[in-house]
Design a protein around this motif. Structure first.
Motif, PDB file in Angstrom:
ATOM      1  N   ASP A   1       1.752  -5.350 -17.987  1.00 46.19           N
ATOM      2  CA  ASP A   1       3.152  -5.139 -17.599  1.00 46.19           C
ATOM      3  C   ASP A   1       3.533  -6.233 -16.601  1.00 46.19           C
ATOM      4  OD1 ASP A   1       5.421  -4.294 -16.042  1.00 46.19           O
ATOM      5  OD2 ASP A   1       5.129  -2.266 -16.807  1.00 46.19           O
ATOM      6  N   SER A   2       4.468  -7.105 -16.983  1.00 47.12           N
ATOM      7  CA  SER A   2       4.790  -8.265 -16.136  1.00 47.12           C
ATOM      8  C   SER A   2       5.346  -7.873 -14.767  1.00 47.12           C
ATOM      9  CB  SER A   2       5.768  -9.195 -16.855  1.00 47.12           C
ATOM     10  OG  SER A   2       6.984  -8.538 -17.115  1.00 47.12           O
ATOM     11  N   THR A   3       6.112  -6.788 -14.701  1.00 46.71           N
ATOM     12  CA  THR A   3       6.666  -6.352 -13.411  1.00 46.71           C
ATOM     13  C   THR A   3       5.563  -5.838 -12.498  1.00 46.71           C
ATOM     14  OG1 THR A   3       8.752  -5.777 -14.474  1.00 46.71           O
ATOM     15  CG2 THR A   3       8.342  -4.828 -12.295  1.00 46.71           C
TER      16      THR A   3
ATOM     17  N   TYR B   1       4.246  -7.536  -8.834  1.00 44.83           N
ATOM     18  CA  TYR B   1       4.276  -6.842  -7.549  1.00 44.83           C
ATOM     19  C   TYR B   1       2.906  -6.437  -7.019  1.00 44.83           C
ATOM     20  CZ  TYR B   1       9.346  -6.631  -7.709  1.00 44.83           C
ATOM     21  OH  TYR B   1      10.669  -6.967  -7.738  1.00 44.83           O
ATOM     22  N   ILE B   2       1.946  -6.225  -7.896  1.00 40.27           N
ATOM     23  CA  ILE B   2       0.627  -5.754  -7.467  1.00 40.27           C
ATOM     24  C   ILE B   2      -0.370  -6.904  -7.306  1.00 40.27           C
ATOM     25  CG2 ILE B   2      -1.327  -4.273  -8.099  1.00 40.27           C
ATOM     26  CD1 ILE B   2       1.180  -2.756  -7.280  1.00 40.27           C
TER      27      ILE B   2
ATOM     28  N   PHE C   1       0.794  -1.221   0.000  1.00 37.99           N
ATOM     29  CA  PHE C   1       0.000   0.000   0.000  1.00 37.99           C
ATOM     30  C   PHE C   1       0.831   1.277   0.000  1.00 37.99           C
ATOM     31  CE2 PHE C   1      -3.132  -3.134   1.491  1.00 37.99           C
ATOM     32  CZ  PHE C   1      -4.053  -2.959   0.476  1.00 37.99           C
ATOM     33  N   THR C   2       2.136   1.170   0.205  1.00 40.14           N
ATOM     34  CA  THR C   2       3.014   2.343   0.112  1.00 40.14           C
ATOM     35  C   THR C   2       3.914   2.263  -1.122  1.00 40.14           C
ATOM     36  OG1 THR C   2       4.708   1.313   1.512  1.00 40.14           O
ATOM     37  CG2 THR C   2       3.029   2.670   2.617  1.00 40.14           C
ATOM     38  N   SER C   3       3.666   1.287  -1.956  1.00 38.92           N
ATOM     39  CA  SER C   3       4.534   0.984  -3.093  1.00 38.92           C
ATOM     40  C   SER C   3       4.380   1.968  -4.249  1.00 38.92           C
ATOM     41  CB  SER C   3       4.209  -0.421  -3.598  1.00 38.92           C
ATOM     42  OG  SER C   3       4.816  -0.676  -4.828  1.00 38.92           O
ATOM     43  N   PRO C   4       5.486   2.327  -4.872  1.00 40.84           N
ATOM     44  CA  PRO C   4       5.389   3.122  -6.095  1.00 40.84           C
ATOM     45  C   PRO C   4       4.741   2.321  -7.228  1.00 40.84           C
ATOM     46  CG  PRO C   4       7.690   2.564  -5.632  1.00 40.84           C
ATOM     47  CD  PRO C   4       6.880   2.106  -4.474  1.00 40.84           C
ATOM     48  N   TYR C   5       4.807   0.996  -7.155  1.00 40.77           N
ATOM     49  CA  TYR C   5       4.153   0.163  -8.166  1.00 40.77           C
ATOM     50  C   TYR C   5       2.633   0.356  -8.120  1.00 40.77           C
ATOM     51  CZ  TYR C   5       8.622  -2.295  -8.555  1.00 40.77           C
ATOM     52  OH  TYR C   5       9.943  -2.603  -8.751  1.00 40.77           O
TER      53      TYR C   5
END
Length: 146
Positions: A83-85, A89-90, A64-68
């Motif tokens: 987007d695989s990345t 991550y999400i 919840f604080t991720s730039p992703y």
């Protein structure tokens, strides 16, 4: 804050994986050698459970604080899923790890209700092992080890 939580999440992961491996192996050995389920066996499994749940808290804070997550909000989930990345991550990493933690928790709960030492070892061995495999499958190895 994100970088601190990320470091804690990465560091704590070593302890979680180690404890889950120890708890799983201990249960398989106890099952195969028909050992009695002792307080020491219970403590090993409990520490693996506790450390896993703390890791989940670090992970949720990180999510919840991720730039992703911010990027996914800006471009939309449709584009994020392409987007695989971002997808890793999400969606994939958090969802798979939550499922793994649910299985580990179920293993702990089921062992308490099981009658007999073999049944206790079996519940922990099988469900912790599946949880461990799921956790290992969604670790972003390139980022973590690189």
């Amino acid at each position: 804050m994100y970088s601190t939580i990320k470091e804690m999440h990465s560091f704590w992961a070593y302890a979680v994986l180690g404890l889950l491996l120890i708890a799983t192996l201990n249960s398989f050995v106890g099952l195969s050698k028909k050992k009695p389920f002792t307080a020491n066996d219970r403590k090993i499994a409990l520490f693996a459970l506790i450390f896993s749940h703390i890791q989940l808290l670090f992970g949720l804070i990180m999510l919840f604080t991720s730039p992703y997550l911010e990027t996914a909000k800006q471009i939309g989930m449709g584009a994020a899923m392409k987007d695989s990345t971002l997808r890793l991550y999400i969606v994939e990493h958090p969802l798979t790890n939550i499922i793994a933690l649910a299985l580990i928790t179920i293993g702990w709960s089921k062992h308490k209700k099981a009658e007999g030492d073999a049944a206790k070892f079996k519940k922990i061995a099988v469900l912790y092992a599946i949880g461990l495999v799921l956790l290992l499958s969604r670790i972003p190895w390139g980022t973590w080890l690189g």
